[in-house]
Design a protein around this motif. Structure first.
Motif, PDB file in Angstrom:
ATOM      1  N   THR A   1      50.830  55.891-115.667  1.00  0.00           N
ATOM      2  CA  THR A   1      51.159  56.803-114.575  1.00  0.00           C
ATOM      3  C   THR A   1      52.444  56.415-113.872  1.00  0.00           C
ATOM      4  OG1 THR A   1      49.684  55.529-113.136  1.00  0.00           O
ATOM      5  CG2 THR A   1      48.772  57.482-114.195  1.00  0.00           C
ATOM      6  N   THR A   2      52.734  55.121-113.775  1.00  0.00           N
ATOM      7  CA  THR A   2      53.984  54.692-113.146  1.00  0.00           C
ATOM      8  C   THR A   2      55.180  55.232-113.925  1.00  0.00           C
ATOM      9  OG1 THR A   2      52.977  52.672-112.307  1.00  0.00           O
ATOM     10  CG2 THR A   2      55.375  52.705-112.463  1.00  0.00           C
TER      11      THR A   2
ATOM     12  N   VAL B   1      55.730  58.892-112.974  1.00  0.00           N
ATOM     13  CA  VAL B   1      56.382  59.031-111.664  1.00  0.00           C
ATOM     14  C   VAL B   1      57.877  58.724-111.768  1.00  0.00           C
ATOM     15  CG1 VAL B   1      56.481  58.119-109.322  1.00  0.00           C
ATOM     16  CG2 VAL B   1      54.260  58.550-110.388  1.00  0.00           C
TER      17      VAL B   1
ATOM     18  N   SER C   1      49.482  61.185-110.308  1.00  0.00           N
ATOM     19  CA  SER C   1      50.872  60.798-110.535  1.00  0.00           C
ATOM     20  C   SER C   1      51.810  61.976-110.339  1.00  0.00           C
ATOM     21  CB  SER C   1      51.035  60.220-111.946  1.00  0.00           C
ATOM     22  OG  SER C   1      50.774  61.185-112.936  1.00  0.00           O
TER      23      SER C   1
END
Length: 518
Positions: free
Chosen positions: A35-36, A39, A216
């Protein structure tokens, strides 16, 4: 405008699409938590081409979360498989021929019960509620949290699967998830049952993954509806993804192929998608991936749900190069390419380093591969080209010329011409074709049934089958005026009575965004 995102094993790609035009495109390393990386990719899109959240009609994501979880046998829910078919089918119970480590990972338990239908809808035996209640007591005692129900010929008549779910749900309570085989697989009991068991084992993970993806996207300020890519290159909404995570398994290759069709303008061609870890080769037919017609092995398990006909080999930008260039892959540094490859300051010789040394790509610090000999670089690149050309040849079904389109960031490893196949098409924005395929995806509906066709009724049955596929596409969110039949098969089954004929129809249409609530 739409945003398309594809989460691969090495990179997370994102594109901003204005109709079929690429307004912005970025590639970021896939993060350990995934998910990072999403983003960061969305933030990079905003930097490259500023947009308002109100400008975005939808966000489409292709993800490898679920297939990775199955292959690695992790995060799988304790699962019970209940088959309706006694007194038939007892010789081959559920989980037959499964890899033992996978069965152990999902704590798989098999149960046989009376029920099932013949191909023409006649019951094999009536359902036994008391028998199912006894099974439910054992399922509860075992701690299974997900149940897969399969029944003989349930795609023809799903009544008994639905009744069995009602009985078991009443005994087990609302916290147990159910997967029904008539909603997932095609004709063919064992393969359909296997696909349903896999789906059941992934149900808990699906909820957390889908919620994580939604979070996210929301963290980036986007309020547009979110969709996931399916195996056939079409879309499903979040609720559908929670119920049918197995439908995402091949979304990566299908997105790349659909993107290749848009970028190259070719709707019939072979597509070579070279990523950081693997190279996937498939064939486009009328703009959609050719589907596998037989069984598909997934983590060593035979299945028969919708999957593209794709061959994969362990060659990508992160593949390890050894033996002075004579051996490339199949192991790869994966998402660690940006830290472990020589051109990025690491100590591992990868296929990307070889492409830079040969002057085929300008990536990282070219001075760090100056010591590599031209002979070794040429040998490694020849190995890659030969192996990829061999896979393309294996995918051909005729001697007719078949254009070859190369996409994916790792396609810089391929020459301008593949041995025996001619010039390679490498369109603009080839590196993010997978994200483009996600962004332009449509909505589908499909039926796969066996019909008993009486004399003079063939035309009526075919029309009904086509209309059912169209209705399913519309129910899934397609704009009614855009739906068309893109695939239709009619195969007589001579060993069954009653002029039995298997009919498969697939309809596809554009997503009706106005009907989707924000």
């Amino acid at each position: 405008m739409r945003i398309g995102i594809d989460v691969g094993g090495t990179n997370t790609d994102a594109v901003l699409m204005d109709a079929n035009t690429v307004a912005a495109a970025v590639k970021r390393s896939t993060s350990a938590d995934v998910t990072t990386g999403i983003v960061e990719a969305l933030a990079a899109l905003q930097e490259q081409r500023a947009f308002s959240v109100d400008d975005i009609d939808a966000v489409m994501i292709g993800t490898t979360h679920f297939i990775n979880a199955l292959v690695e046998a992790r995060r799988l829910a304790p699962t019970a498989a209940v088959r309706l078919g006694l007194p038939a089918t007892a010789s081959l119970p559920p989980f037959v021929d499964w890899p033992e480590p996978l069965v152990a990972a999902m704590q798989g338990r098999a149960y046989l019960a009376h029920g099932g239908h013949e191909f023409d809808g006649r019951e094999i035996s009536p359902l036994d509620p008391d028998e199912l209640k006894r099974h439910a007591a054992d399922i509860a005692a075992s701690g299974s949290r997900s149940v897969a129900i399969s029944s003989v010929f349930s795609p023809i008549n799903s009544e008994l699967e639905l009744q069995a779910q009602e009985i078991l749900q009443a005994e087990l309570g609302p916290d147990v998830a159910f997967s029904l085989s008539h909603e997932i697989g095609r004709i063919g009991l064992l393969e359909r049952e296997n696909a349903t068991i896999i789906n059941a084992a992934l149900r808990e993970l699906a909820t957390s993954i889908v919620d994580g993806l939604a979070s996210s996207v929301a963290a980036s300020g986007l309020t547009a509806p979110l969709f996931l890519s399916q195996n056939d290159g079409t879309l499903m909404d979040m609720e559908y993804a929670r119920r049918y995570p197995v439908a995402t398994f091949a979304s990566g290759p299908t997105n790349s192929m659909r993107g290749a069709a848009v970028l190259s303008g070719l709707d019939t061609c072979a597509v070579v998608d070279v990523g950081g870890t693997t190279t996937d080769v498939g064939v486009l037919n009328q703009g959609f991936p050719r589907e596998a017609t037989g069984e598909v092995l997934v983590a060593g398990v035979r299945t028969n749900f919708r999957m593209p006909d794709v061959l994969s080999i362990g060659i990508g930008g992160g593949s390890l190069v050894r033996e002075n260039g004579a051996l490339v892959g199949p192991d790869s540094v994966g998402y660690r390419l940006n830290t472990e490859a020589l051109v990025f300051g690491g100590s591992t010789l990868t296929a990307t380093d070889v492409a830079v040394a040969a002057g085929w790509a300008e990536i990282g610090d070219t001075g760090r591969v100056g010591h590599l000999s031209q002979e070794a670089a040429d040998r490694a690149l020849d190995v890659i080209a030969t192996r990829v050309a061999d896979v393309v040849e294996r995918m051909r079904t005729s001697a007719a010329p078949l254009p070859v389109v190369a996409v994916g960031g790792g396609s810089v490893l391929l020459p301008e011409e593949l041995p025996g196949l001619g010039r390679l098409h490498r369109p603009e924005n080839f590196a993010v074709a997978n994200a483009i395929g996600a962004a332009i995806a449509q909505v589908s509906g499909e039926i796969d049934k066996v019909y008993a066709i009486s004399e003079g009724s063939r035309a009526t049955v075919i029309d009904e089958a086509r209309q059912e596929a169209v209705d399913r596409a519309i129910a899934a969110g397609a704009h009614p005026g855009s739906v068309e039949i893109v695939d239709f098969d009619e195969v007589p089954i001579p060993y069954l009575p009653g002029n039995a004929t298997r009919i498969r129809a697939k309809a596809v249409g554009d997503l009706a965004l106005t009907a989707v609530a924000r």
